[in-house]
Structure formats: C-alpha cells, structure tokens
Enzyme design. Structure first.
Site, PDB file in Angstrom:
ATOM      1  N   HIS A 191      -6.128  -5.483   3.686  1.00 50.08           N
ATOM      2  CA  HIS A 191      -5.061  -4.491   3.832  1.00 50.08           C
ATOM      3  C   HIS A 191      -4.524  -4.505   5.262  1.00 50.08           C
ATOM      4  O   HIS A 191      -5.270  -4.272   6.205  1.00 50.08           O
ATOM      5  CB  HIS A 191      -5.595  -3.096   3.501  1.00 50.08           C
ATOM      6  N   GLN A 208      -5.338  -0.239  -4.228  1.00 55.05           N
ATOM      7  CA  GLN A 208      -6.024  -1.355  -4.868  1.00 55.05           C
ATOM      8  C   GLN A 208      -6.846  -0.919  -6.088  1.00 55.05           C
ATOM      9  O   GLN A 208      -6.905  -1.618  -7.101  1.00 55.05           O
ATOM     10  CB  GLN A 208      -6.920  -2.043  -3.834  1.00 55.05           C
ATOM     11  N   CYS A 227       0.846  -1.182   0.000  1.00 53.53           N
ATOM     12  CA  CYS A 227       0.000   0.000   0.000  1.00 53.53           C
ATOM     13  C   CYS A 227       0.886   1.238   0.000  1.00 53.53           C
ATOM     14  O   CYS A 227       1.820   1.350   0.792  1.00 53.53           O
ATOM     15  CB  CYS A 227      -0.896  -0.054   1.226  1.00 53.53           C
ATOM     16  N   GLU A 228       0.622   2.148  -0.918  1.00 56.35           N
ATOM     17  CA  GLU A 228       1.528   3.296  -1.048  1.00 56.35           C
ATOM     18  C   GLU A 228       1.353   4.314   0.072  1.00 56.35           C
ATOM     19  O   GLU A 228       2.170   5.204   0.247  1.00 56.35           O
ATOM     20  CB  GLU A 228       1.369   3.968  -2.411  1.00 56.35           C
ATOM     21  N   HIS A 229       0.289   4.201   0.839  1.00 53.70           N
ATOM     22  CA  HIS A 229       0.079   5.164   1.919  1.00 53.70           C
ATOM     23  C   HIS A 229       0.828   4.775   3.191  1.00 53.70           C
ATOM     24  O   HIS A 229       1.198   5.632   3.978  1.00 53.70           O
ATOM     25  CB  HIS A 229      -1.411   5.297   2.240  1.00 53.70           C
ATOM     26  N   HIS A 230       1.015   3.479   3.406  1.00 54.56           N
ATOM     27  CA  HIS A 230       1.644   3.034   4.646  1.00 54.56           C
ATOM     28  C   HIS A 230       2.849   2.113   4.434  1.00 54.56           C
ATOM     29  O   HIS A 230       3.487   1.709   5.397  1.00 54.56           O
ATOM     30  CB  HIS A 230       0.618   2.294   5.529  1.00 54.56           C
ATOM     31  N   CYS A 238      -2.762  -2.369   6.592  1.00 55.32           N
ATOM     32  CA  CYS A 238      -2.863  -1.041   7.213  1.00 55.32           C
ATOM     33  C   CYS A 238      -4.234  -0.864   7.864  1.00 55.32           C
ATOM     34  O   CYS A 238      -4.422   0.005   8.711  1.00 55.32           O
ATOM     35  CB  CYS A 238      -2.566   0.063   6.206  1.00 55.32           C
TER      36      CYS A 238
HETATM   37 ZN    ZN Z   1      -2.476   1.709   3.695  1.00 56.41          ZN
END
Ligand code: ZN
Length: 279
Positions: free
Chosen positions: A239, A211, A170-173, A241
């Site tokens: 996920h 995703q 996941c690119e955010h976390h 995250c």
């Molecule tokens: Zn994430």
C-alpha cells in the site's frame, strides 16, 4: 443511512452460510426454521443470466435482490453514484469530466502550485481521465463480465489461478495499492472460463477499495456465479499509503484471505491450496 460496505458484505456472508447449510441438509443451529427449505436458486438473478437469455437490463437503483451480491442489476455492491455514472448520457459524461478537471485544478492550487504554468496546463484534464479510468470498475457489470463463460463440466478438482496482478486505489487516501491475487475454487458441475477469474478481480479492483473487502467481494462473486463447493482467495499487496507516507515502511506486504465452503470447513483442502500458491 445507507448500509456500509462491510455491513452488506457481512450480510452476504451470513446468507451464504445459511444457504450452504441448506445445501448440506444440516439443521440450522440457530433454529431459524423459516429459512430452511429448498436451496436458493437464482439463476438469472445477481449476475448470471439464465441460459440463452441476455443479461437483464438495469431496471432501477433500488430493485430488491435475492442475490448474495446485494444488487439485482449485477453491479455487485454498487455505491451511491454508480448508477448515475453507468447510465450517463454523453453530455452528462462530459460534464462529469469537466467538474473533475476543475477539482484537480483546485488541488494544484491548494498544494502551492500554479495550475496555469506550462507543465501543468493539461494535468487536470489528464488526471480526470486517468482517475475515471482507474475507477472504471463502477461501470462494469458482473453480468457482462461473466456472461457466456459458465460451462457445465464434471471436473471436481481444484481450479487455481494465481499471480494475477492487481492495482487498486485505497479508499482512505486515494493512493494505489498493488499486488497479486490467487483465486481457487472446487467446481460443483459448473466451471468458469479461466480468464474470467482475473476479470472479476479486475472489476472489483477498479473501484475504491480496502484490501479486505476486495478479497471478500471476489470470493463471493465467484461463489454466486457458479455455486462451487468452495472458493479461496488470497491477496498480497503493498500500500502506497503505508510506504510513501505515514508509517513509511517500504516493502511491507499486507495479506488478506477469504475462504468459503469446503476451503473453510476442510483443513486438507485449505492446506492444499496454501501449498499450491507458495510454489
Ligand atoms: Zn490508504
């Protein structure tokens, strides 16, 4: 400013819609008469080399592209440093790994650990190698992935491969999300080697992702490669995250889908696909 991935994807989807209108011979409701004409053909562009010709080499990072996938070198939505990673010399590669190793030592230090204690001594180097592996999709060119696996075939029924295991970051976390993807298409004179569907999904999943984007990129890449009557992609994933941190909802599953061509326009086709993947 560099356009965001979602801008680029939206652009690809609108190009696709325009080209499908052209193929169907319908008039464009928006009245963009300038875009109506012969269907766009870009064999050899994007990531499918013309028959008998090897994949075009990387010319430059800024080559203009007619392809739905906004990159004429076949990387498919490359990011800022994709080219420098792909074209790195062995020395540059080693320097990259060393820099990353140092960064991981910093992480260990920041979380209150001792990077010099025995159990952690080799961890930065190991993690650097692991994270480069988990993002190796930046080094995969779709041109090479698909390569010789496009075949002329008069099959016009749905081709479906489901339960393809996917793990991505996941690119955010920067934590994993894992799940399964189902890919279907209805051929239009060309079929793709079955294993290539999974390889395309693998290529895009080994990059930093959300995703929704992963689902769309897989669909558009297949649309671009063999110009089928339609493509459907459904992905279900968990996920970390979400389950390990934040809202902590273990077992929650996120579903995303992308329907192109006849899967979008024909309810019967879409329903057949949805029934088949639920079996
Ligand atoms: Zn994430």
């Amino acid at each position: 400013m560099t356009p965001s991935h979602s801008d680029l994807l939206a652009e690809s989807l609108s190009k696709l819609e325009t080209s499908q209108k052209q193929v169907n011979g319908k008039t464009d409701p928006e009245g963009n008469s300038g875009t109506i004409g012969t269907p766009r053909i870009h064999e050899g562009y994007g990531f499918r080399p013309p028959s008998g010709v090897s994949t075009p080499l990387i010319a430059s990072a800024t080559a203009a592209s007619e392809s739905l996938v906004p990159d004429s070198n076949g990387l498919g939505w490359p990011a800022k440093s994709t080219y420098s990673r792909l074209t790195a010399t062995p020395e540059e590669k080693a320097a990259r790994e060393k820099k990353l190793t140092e960064a991981v030592r910093t992480i260990l230090d920041c979380i209150g650990e001792d990077p010099n204690r025995e159990g952690l001594l080799k961890t930065p180097e190991r993690y650097a190698k692991a994270v480069l592996w988990m993002t190796k999709g930046y080094e995969d060119r779709l041109a090479d992935v698909i390569n010789d696996a496009v075949f002329a075939e008069d099959h016009d029924e749905m081709v479906l491969v489901r339960d393809i295991d996917i793990s991505s970051l996941c690119e955010h976390h920067l934590v994993p999300f894992t799940g399964k993807i189902a890919i279907a298409y209805i051929p239009n004179k060309l079929v793709l080697g079955l294993s290539k569907l999974a390889r395309i999904a693998e290529t895009f999943s080994r990059r930093l992702q959300v995703q929704e984007r992963l689902t769309k990129q897989v669909a558009i890449a297949i649309q671009e490669a063999i110009k089928p009557r339609g493509v459907a992609v459904v992905m279900e994933a968990t996920h970390l995250c979400m389950t390990m941190r934040g809202v902590q909802k273990p077992g929650s599953i996120t579903t995303t889908s992308c329907m192109l061509g006849c899967f979008r326009t024909q309810q019967k086709t879409r329903e057949e696909f949805l029934t088949l993947i639920k079996r």
